[in-house]
Design a protein around this motif. Structure first.
Motif, PDB file in Angstrom:
ATOM      1  N   THR A  53       0.808  -1.217   0.000  1.00 41.24           N
ATOM      2  CA  THR A  53       0.000   0.000   0.000  1.00 41.24           C
ATOM      3  C   THR A  53       0.845   1.273   0.000  1.00 41.24           C
ATOM      4  O   THR A  53       0.325   2.355   0.267  1.00 41.24           O
ATOM      5  CB  THR A  53      -0.946   0.025   1.213  1.00 41.24           C
ATOM      6  N   SER A  81      -7.905  -4.568   0.960  1.00 39.07           N
ATOM      7  CA  SER A  81      -8.759  -3.651   1.731  1.00 39.07           C
ATOM      8  C   SER A  81      -9.624  -2.811   0.798  1.00 39.07           C
ATOM      9  O   SER A  81      -9.207  -2.454  -0.311  1.00 39.07           O
ATOM     10  CB  SER A  81      -7.897  -2.736   2.603  1.00 39.07           C
ATOM     11  N   THR A 101      -8.711   1.212  -1.271  1.00 41.67           N
ATOM     12  CA  THR A 101      -7.325   1.376  -0.820  1.00 41.67           C
ATOM     13  C   THR A 101      -6.397   1.448  -2.028  1.00 41.67           C
ATOM     14  O   THR A 101      -6.599   0.758  -3.026  1.00 41.67           O
ATOM     15  CB  THR A 101      -6.923   0.206   0.102  1.00 41.67           C
ATOM     16  N   TYR A 119      -3.092   0.664  -3.930  1.00 39.29           N
ATOM     17  CA  TYR A 119      -2.052  -0.361  -3.956  1.00 39.29           C
ATOM     18  C   TYR A 119      -1.043  -0.075  -5.064  1.00 39.29           C
ATOM     19  O   TYR A 119      -1.397   0.443  -6.131  1.00 39.29           O
ATOM     20  CB  TYR A 119      -2.662  -1.747  -4.184  1.00 39.29           C
ATOM     21  N   TRP A 143      -6.545   1.389  -7.416  1.00 41.74           N
ATOM     22  CA  TRP A 143      -7.412   1.482  -6.237  1.00 41.74           C
ATOM     23  C   TRP A 143      -8.402   0.325  -6.258  1.00 41.74           C
ATOM     24  O   TRP A 143      -8.980   0.021  -7.303  1.00 41.74           O
ATOM     25  CB  TRP A 143      -8.212   2.782  -6.244  1.00 41.74           C
ATOM     26  N   PRO A 181     -13.576   3.074   4.261  1.00 39.76           N
ATOM     27  CA  PRO A 181     -12.625   3.809   5.111  1.00 39.76           C
ATOM     28  C   PRO A 181     -12.951   5.296   5.166  1.00 39.76           C
ATOM     29  O   PRO A 181     -13.743   5.820   4.362  1.00 39.76           O
ATOM     30  CB  PRO A 181     -11.276   3.554   4.435  1.00 39.76           C
TER      31      PRO A 181
END
Length: 235
Positions: A52, A81, A84, A86, A107, A136
Motif C-alpha cells: 500500500t 482492503s 485502498t 495499492y 485502487w 474507510p
C-alpha cells in the motif's frame, strides 16, 4: 574466492514488464506481467509483488503465478482492503537472478453505502446522515434526492451537480429550502480514490424518506375576530 565449474556470461536475469490491472473490485484485483525474455536460463518463478505504499520490492507481499517460462501471465490477488491505494510490480526469476517490472498502481473499489438515515427537522428542512457500510474514512459520498434528481450541496441546498465529501465532512447534514409537509427521499453513492481525484462510482444505496413538518396553524377566527380576542360574557 574459488569458483567451480563454468559460468556462461551470456546468461542474464530475465526481462519482465508489468501489465495494467485487468480488473479490480472491493477486495481483489487481477494483476500480472509479461516475461519477454528468459535471459538464456529457464524462468522458474514469476508473479506479482504488491503493497500500500510506493517502491515495491521482492520482499513485499507477493503471489507466485505457479507457471514457468516466457509469456504473459496473471494472478488474482484477494483479501485486499476496500477503497485502498495499492502499488505493484511483476517479477520473474531464473538461475541468475530476479527482475522487477515497472511499478504501477490501482485502487480497489468502494463498498455501496447503506441507506442514509433521514429525519424531519422543520417545515422546510430534513437532516440526512450517510451510512458508510465499511468504507474507510477517506471515502467520498454524494447524496441525492430521488424525486427531483438533485444532489445535496455543501450549503445544504439542492442542486443539479453531485458534490462529493467524506462522511466526516457531511456530518448530519441539514437539507434546507424544502416545501412544507412534503415527502423527500434520499439515496447515497460512493466513489473510490481520495483527495478530490475522481474515481469509480458505486451504484446507489437504498433509500430513506421523511416528510417535512407541517406549519403550526394560525389562531382560528370567530365572527371576524381571532379566538384570542373574543370576549365571552357570562350571565
Amino acid at each position: 574466492l574459488a569458483v567451480f565449474g563454468t559460468v556462461d556470461p551470456s546468461v542474464t536475469a530475465p526481462s519482465v514488464t508489468t501489465l495494467s490491472p485487468r480488473s479490480s473490485n472491493t477486495t481483489s484485483a487481477v494483476l500480472g506481467g509479461n516475461v519477454t525474455a528468459d535471459g538464456g536460463a529457464t524462468v522458474t518463478n514469476r508473479g506479482v509483488c504488491y503493497k500500500t505504499s510506493a517502491t515495491v520490492t521482492i520482499g513485499d507481499n507477493k503471489t507466485a503465478d505457479g507457471s514457468t517460462g516466457t509469456g504473459a501471465y496473471s494472478n488474482t490477488i484477494s483479501s485486499l482492503s476496500v477503497n485502498t491505494h495499492y502499488y505493484f510490480v511483476a517479477y520473474a526469476q531464473n538461475s541468475v537472478g530476479t527482475t522487477l517490472g515497472t511499478e504501477l498502481d490501482f485502487w480497489t473499489l468502494a463498498n455501496v453505502p447503506s441507506a442514509p438515515t433521514v429525519a424531519a427537522v422543520s417545515s422546510s428542512s430534513v437532516s440526512v446522515d450517510v451510512n458508510v457500510n465499511g468504507n474507510p474514512s477517506g471515502t467520498e459520498f454524494a447524496i441525492q434526492e430521488t424525486t427531483s434528481g438533485n444532489y445535496v450541496q455543501s450549503d445544504g441546498t439542492l442542486g443539479a451537480s453531485a458534490v462529493w465529501a467524506t462522511d466526516a465532512t457531511w456530518g448530519t447534514k441539514s437539507v434546507t429550502g424544502l416545501s412544507v409537509n412534503q415527502q423527500y427521499t434520499f439515496q447515497v453513492k460512493a466513489r473510490n480514490g481520495t483527495g478530490g481525484t475522481p474515481g469509480t462510482e458505486t451504484s446507489v444505496s437504498g433509500t430513506d424518506s421523511k416528510y417535512t413538518l407541517a406549519n403550526v396553524p394560525s389562531a382560528p377566527t370567530v365572527g371576524g375576530a381571532t379566538a384570542s380576542s373574543v370576549l365571552v360574557v357570562r350571565r
